[in-house]
Design a protein around this motif. Structure first.
Motif, PDB file in Angstrom:
ATOM      1  N   HIS A  97       0.851  -1.194   0.000  1.00 35.21           N
ATOM      2  CA  HIS A  97       0.000   0.000   0.000  1.00 35.21           C
ATOM      3  C   HIS A  97       0.884   1.241   0.000  1.00 35.21           C
ATOM      4  N   SER A  98       0.536   2.203  -0.824  1.00 32.58           N
ATOM      5  CA  SER A  98       1.355   3.409  -0.925  1.00 32.58           C
ATOM      6  C   SER A  98       0.463   4.620  -1.175  1.00 32.58           C
ATOM      7  N   LEU A  99       0.741   5.707  -0.451  1.00 32.41           N
ATOM      8  CA  LEU A  99       0.019   6.957  -0.684  1.00 32.41           C
ATOM      9  C   LEU A  99       0.460   7.536  -2.032  1.00 32.41           C
ATOM     10  N   THR A 100      -0.515   7.807  -2.893  1.00 31.19           N
ATOM     11  CA  THR A 100      -0.241   8.218  -4.264  1.00 31.19           C
ATOM     12  C   THR A 100      -1.134   9.389  -4.634  1.00 31.19           C
ATOM     13  N   THR A 101      -0.581  10.351  -5.353  1.00 30.24           N
ATOM     14  CA  THR A 101      -1.339  11.524  -5.794  1.00 30.24           C
ATOM     15  C   THR A 101      -1.895  11.259  -7.194  1.00 30.24           C
ATOM     16  N   ILE A 102      -3.218  11.188  -7.306  1.00 26.31           N
ATOM     17  CA  ILE A 102      -3.878  10.872  -8.571  1.00 26.31           C
ATOM     18  C   ILE A 102      -5.135  11.730  -8.717  1.00 26.31           C
ATOM     19  N   PRO A 103      -5.683  11.834  -9.922  1.00 26.16           N
ATOM     20  CA  PRO A 103      -6.952  12.559 -10.095  1.00 26.16           C
ATOM     21  C   PRO A 103      -8.086  11.883  -9.319  1.00 26.16           C
ATOM     22  N   ARG A 104      -9.051  12.675  -8.899  1.00 28.90           N
ATOM     23  CA  ARG A 104     -10.171  12.161  -8.112  1.00 28.90           C
ATOM     24  C   ARG A 104     -10.962  11.098  -8.902  1.00 28.90           C
ATOM     25  N   LYS A 105     -11.063  11.297 -10.203  1.00 29.08           N
ATOM     26  CA  LYS A 105     -11.790  10.318 -11.026  1.00 29.08           C
ATOM     27  C   LYS A 105     -11.108   8.950 -10.977  1.00 29.08           C
ATOM     28  N   LEU A 112       6.702  15.033  -4.284  1.00 30.14           N
ATOM     29  CA  LEU A 112       7.090  14.769  -5.669  1.00 30.14           C
ATOM     30  C   LEU A 112       7.137  13.273  -5.960  1.00 30.14           C
ATOM     31  N   ALA A 113       7.598  12.497  -4.979  1.00 27.20           N
ATOM     32  CA  ALA A 113       7.645  11.046  -5.172  1.00 27.20           C
ATOM     33  C   ALA A 113       6.236  10.480  -5.339  1.00 27.20           C
ATOM     34  N   ARG A 114       5.297  10.940  -4.550  1.00 25.10           N
ATOM     35  CA  ARG A 114       3.905  10.478  -4.670  1.00 25.10           C
ATOM     36  C   ARG A 114       3.296  10.923  -5.996  1.00 25.10           C
ATOM     37  N   LEU A 115       3.623  12.152  -6.406  1.00 23.24           N
ATOM     38  CA  LEU A 115       3.068  12.669  -7.651  1.00 23.24           C
ATOM     39  C   LEU A 115       3.653  11.938  -8.864  1.00 23.24           C
ATOM     40  N   GLU A 116       4.936  11.596  -8.792  1.00 25.08           N
ATOM     41  CA  GLU A 116       5.566  10.898  -9.917  1.00 25.08           C
ATOM     42  C   GLU A 116       4.943   9.519 -10.120  1.00 25.08           C
ATOM     43  N   VAL A 117       4.758   8.786  -9.014  1.00 30.36           N
ATOM     44  CA  VAL A 117       4.102   7.476  -9.125  1.00 30.36           C
ATOM     45  C   VAL A 117       2.667   7.641  -9.615  1.00 30.36           C
ATOM     46  N   GLY A 118       1.987   8.659  -9.117  1.00 26.10           N
ATOM     47  CA  GLY A 118       0.621   8.906  -9.560  1.00 26.10           C
ATOM     48  C   GLY A 118       0.532   9.274 -11.027  1.00 26.10           C
ATOM     49  N   MET A 119       1.514  10.040 -11.513  1.00 23.85           N
ATOM     50  CA  MET A 119       1.544  10.400 -12.924  1.00 23.85           C
ATOM     51  C   MET A 119       1.717   9.152 -13.795  1.00 23.85           C
ATOM     52  N   LYS A 120       2.591   8.251 -13.379  1.00 19.31           N
ATOM     53  CA  LYS A 120       2.790   7.001 -14.128  1.00 19.31           C
ATOM     54  C   LYS A 120       1.543   6.133 -14.099  1.00 19.31           C
ATOM     55  N   LEU A 121       0.927   6.012 -12.919  1.00 16.07           N
ATOM     56  CA  LEU A 121      -0.276   5.195 -12.792  1.00 16.07           C
ATOM     57  C   LEU A 121      -1.421   5.771 -13.630  1.00 16.07           C
ATOM     58  N   THR A 122      -1.586   7.081 -13.587  1.00 16.52           N
ATOM     59  CA  THR A 122      -2.636   7.723 -14.384  1.00 16.52           C
ATOM     60  C   THR A 122      -2.391   7.532 -15.869  1.00 16.52           C
ATOM     61  N   SER A 123      -1.134   7.623 -16.279  1.00 10.34           N
ATOM     62  CA  SER A 123      -0.801   7.405 -17.687  1.00 10.34           C
ATOM     63  C   SER A 123      -1.139   5.976 -18.111  1.00 10.34           C
ATOM     64  N   GLY A 124      -0.885   5.015 -17.218  1.00 12.52           N
ATOM     65  CA  GLY A 124      -1.231   3.636 -17.519  1.00 12.52           C
ATOM     66  C   GLY A 124      -2.728   3.452 -17.697  1.00 12.52           C
ATOM     67  N   PHE A 125      -3.521   4.067 -16.832  1.00 13.53           N
ATOM     68  CA  PHE A 125      -4.985   3.980 -16.972  1.00 13.53           C
ATOM     69  C   PHE A 125      -5.461   4.705 -18.223  1.00 13.53           C
ATOM     70  N   GLU A 126      -4.774   5.789 -18.575  1.00 13.50           N
ATOM     71  CA  GLU A 126      -5.147   6.514 -19.797  1.00 13.50           C
ATOM     72  C   GLU A 126      -4.939   5.622 -21.024  1.00 13.50           C
ATOM     73  N   MET A 127      -3.803   4.924 -21.066  1.00 13.90           N
ATOM     74  CA  MET A 127      -3.541   4.012 -22.183  1.00 13.90           C
ATOM     75  C   MET A 127      -4.503   2.838 -22.167  1.00 13.90           C
ATOM     76  N   LEU A 128      -4.852   2.368 -20.968  1.00 17.07           N
ATOM     77  CA  LEU A 128      -5.797   1.246 -20.864  1.00 17.07           C
ATOM     78  C   LEU A 128      -7.175   1.654 -21.364  1.00 17.07           C
ATOM     79  N   ALA A 129      -7.633   2.854 -20.991  1.00 16.69           N
ATOM     80  CA  ALA A 129      -8.965   3.308 -21.395  1.00 16.69           C
ATOM     81  C   ALA A 129      -9.030   3.605 -22.893  1.00 16.69           C
ATOM     82  N   SER A 130      -7.963   4.161 -23.459  1.00 18.07           N
ATOM     83  CA  SER A 130      -7.985   4.518 -24.887  1.00 18.07           C
ATOM     84  C   SER A 130      -7.958   3.285 -25.784  1.00 18.07           C
ATOM     85  N   ASN A 131      -7.465   2.163 -25.263  1.00 19.36           N
ATOM     86  CA  ASN A 131      -7.378   0.939 -26.061  1.00 19.36           C
ATOM     87  C   ASN A 131      -8.282  -0.171 -25.527  1.00 19.36           C
TER      88      ASN A 131
END
Length: 597
Positions: free
Chosen positions: A202-210, A301-320
């Protein structure tokens, strides 16, 4: 009915079906001659439901890397059975978790026999290598290894002269004649079911509310999203790189939530170097500027960086999602469609997010770090006893594996019947080897291997307690034997000295050790070297030539010099025995420049 080419082990035109890498396959058969075909089909369906219930109860909160346990009924040449396959990707623990679930399932039905294999074949045999019969080999082990009532069983050869692999129907025919293999074969399953929770992070991560809403509704969606990010390509990132397209998860209304990963997923996400997409440009600088202390800024910044990567992964998952044959991806797409219809009022508020179970859980990430100083100490048996439950380097699971390896080393060293390859030597041709053994016996009798000391070293290296052995001393460690070894060493030293003296006398007889650079011998040798190596010839002194022609004796062995020069020339300018030897004598011959020119 024609046999399906999807059946494991099916052979078409002489080519056996091959499993893909990182995929485990399993077959479940009920062996009961009293069951009719219809009742057997019903029994298999009951087993399938029981398997799904068992998997659901034990892995309710688990996140599979790719595929969970799945079963369906298949038929092959009149044989009805359950079949399934799961792709586990980079998480080898998923494969062993499936083996654990199937073993637990086998305990519920006495007549249920289960075979589990992967691209490496009967991988369960690896753990039981030291208890396997000598006739077994990877070429004939197919369909011979089965799980029944929680134990591993091996089908023996029906005819020792006929060493061929079994097909599925032959295996079922002889399955009851199998013998039980040592429980050691399944020792890796002892850590389950507690390993299911130990594999989570479990890790605290900064991501969009959606995205926080999507993860709360569908936690398992994190696996395909991380995989999409980890295996990204230019095509899948097209929507992220676009500056005009609409994003499913824009970097707006960011919140900090505790995200549940597996350790493998978290490591895949955090270890990747990734340039922020255009939509995320400037957000990290803004967060850093808004943070007062440097320590807090680094953490945010560490939480935001992981969140940015995770959000990007979901973005690629949703677009495809429409092109992916993935049920979870389609469910994410449906949730996004519902959010489009309901609007932002469906998103959770900060108070709701804080009320979620484990909303602030943030696990230690030290398991990802490799402290090389501590690692070196562990190799020397001086590791930090606070790290790991059993003391020593690594977690408790890794320490158990190391202890198992050391125990197997000790077992092999104590096995007087084991050969040099660790296998029995009963099948070897004694007539062919006896003479060789007798010849080498005298040579090797003074070479000893202290297995007790080796075992102690292994235990110390793995950070395990060193126990004093109670075994009796071996003959080659007695004091008398030590004296004999020392005496032999002295004799060998004396022989070497005598040999050196003889070589020196032989070289002196030919003048090879005369190091006077003004001597006649060295002049003639240099002249001969220049003539043979350069191919250009040397202008000799007329008086010297006349004296040679007149028969004046030259104090040098011409044949010896000639052989030395030819050997030196064959070196082609590289290092060699002649050049090295002459260099020790203070002589350096010119290189052969003929080919260079």
């Amino acid at each position: 009915m024609e046999p399906s080419t999807d059946i494991p082990g099916f052979v078409q035109e002489g080519f056996p079906r091959q499993l893909p890498e990182n995929c485990v396959e399993y077959i479940l058969v009920i062996i009961d001659d009293q069951l009719e075909a219809r009742r057997k089909l019903s029994a298999l369906e009951s087993v399938r439901k029981r398997a799904m219930q068992l998997a659901s109860s034990l892995t309710k909160d688990y996140i599979w890397q790719r595929d969970a346990l799945n079963l369906e009924v298949q038929t092959d040449h009149g044989l009805v059975y359950l079949h399934g396959s799961s792709y586990f990707g980079d998480t080898i623990e998923d494969e062993w978790l499936i083996v654990y679930l199937l073993r637990e399932l086998s305990k519920t039905t006495n007549d249920l026999w289960i075979r589990v294999f992967d691209s490496d074949g009967e991988f369960l045999l690896v753990e039981a290598a030291n208890v396997l019969p000598s006739w077994l080999s990877p070429e004939i082990d197919t369909n011979r290894v089965w799980i029944n009532q929680g134990s591993l069983h091996l089908i023996p050869l029906q005819d020792k002269a006929d060493k061929r692999p079994l097909d599925l129907n032959q295996a079922v025919e002889h399955i009851r004649g199998g013998r039980r293999i040592s429980p050691e074969a399944l020792y890796r399953l002892e850590k389950y079911p507690r390993q299911i929770q130990n594999a989570m992070h479990h890790s605290l991560t900064t991501i969009p509310r959606k995205l926080a809403y999507i993860l709360h509704e569908k936690p398992a969606a994190i696996a395909p999203a991380v995989e999409a990010f980890y295996l990204r390509d230019p095509v899948s990132m097209k929507s992220l790189r676009s500056t005009s397209g609409k994003l499913s998860f824009p970097p707006q209304d960011l919140v900090i939530v505790s995200v549940k990963y597996t350790k493998v997923l978290f490591a895949q996400l955090k270890s990747q170097k990734f340039t922020p997409p255009p939509a995320w440009t400037g957000i990290m600088e803004k967060v850093e500027n808004e943070t007062r202390s440097a320590e807090a800024a680094q953490e945010n910044l560490a939480r935001l960086e992981v969140g940015m990567k995770l959000t990007s992964g979901f973005e690629m998952l949703a677009s495809n999602a429409t092109t992916k044959n993935n049920r979870t991806a389609r469910e994410v797409a449906i949730l996004l469609e519902d959010l489009e219809e309901d609007g932002d009022q469906a998103l959770p508020s900060d108070a709701v997010i804080e009320s979620w179970p484990g909303a602030t859980q943030d696990d230690d990430e030290s398991w990802m770090d490799i402290n090389y100083e501590e690692f070196e100490k562990a190799l020397d048996g001086k590791g930090d006893t606070k790290r790991g439950e059993t003391g020593g380097f690594g977690d408790a699971s890794a320490q158990a594996d190391l202890q198992k390896m050391v125990a197997r080393f000790e077992s092999f060293l104590n096995d007087e019947t084991a050969g040099i390859e660790g296998a029995e030597l009963d099948d070897m041709d004694e007539d062919d080897d006896s003479s060789d053994y007798e010849d080498s016996e005298d040579e090797d009798k003074d070479v000893s291997f202290d297995e007790e000391q080796f075992a102690k070293m292994m235990r110390a290296m793995m950070g395990m307690p060193v126990e004093e052995s109670t075994r009796s001393k071996q003959p080659w460690r007695d004091e008398d034997k030590k004296g004999q070894v020392e005496e032999v060493d002295e004799q060998e030293d004396e022989e070497i000295r005598q040999l050196t003296t003889q070589m020196e006398a032989e070289l002196n007889s030919h003048g090879a050790l005369q190091l006077d650079p003004t001597s006649r011998k060295l002049k003639v040798l240099k002249q001969k070297s220049a003539t043979d190596d350069r191919g250009k010839g040397v202008q000799h002194d007329n008086e010297s030539e006349e004296s040679d022609d007149d028969g004046e004796e030259v104090d040098i062995d011409y044949n010896l010099a000639k052989n030395l020069l030819e050997s030196f020339k064959s070196q082609g300018g590289t290092a060699g025995p002649v050049g090295n030897m002459l260099g020790m004598f203070g002589m350096q011959l010119p290189r052969d420049e003929e080919h260079a020119e």
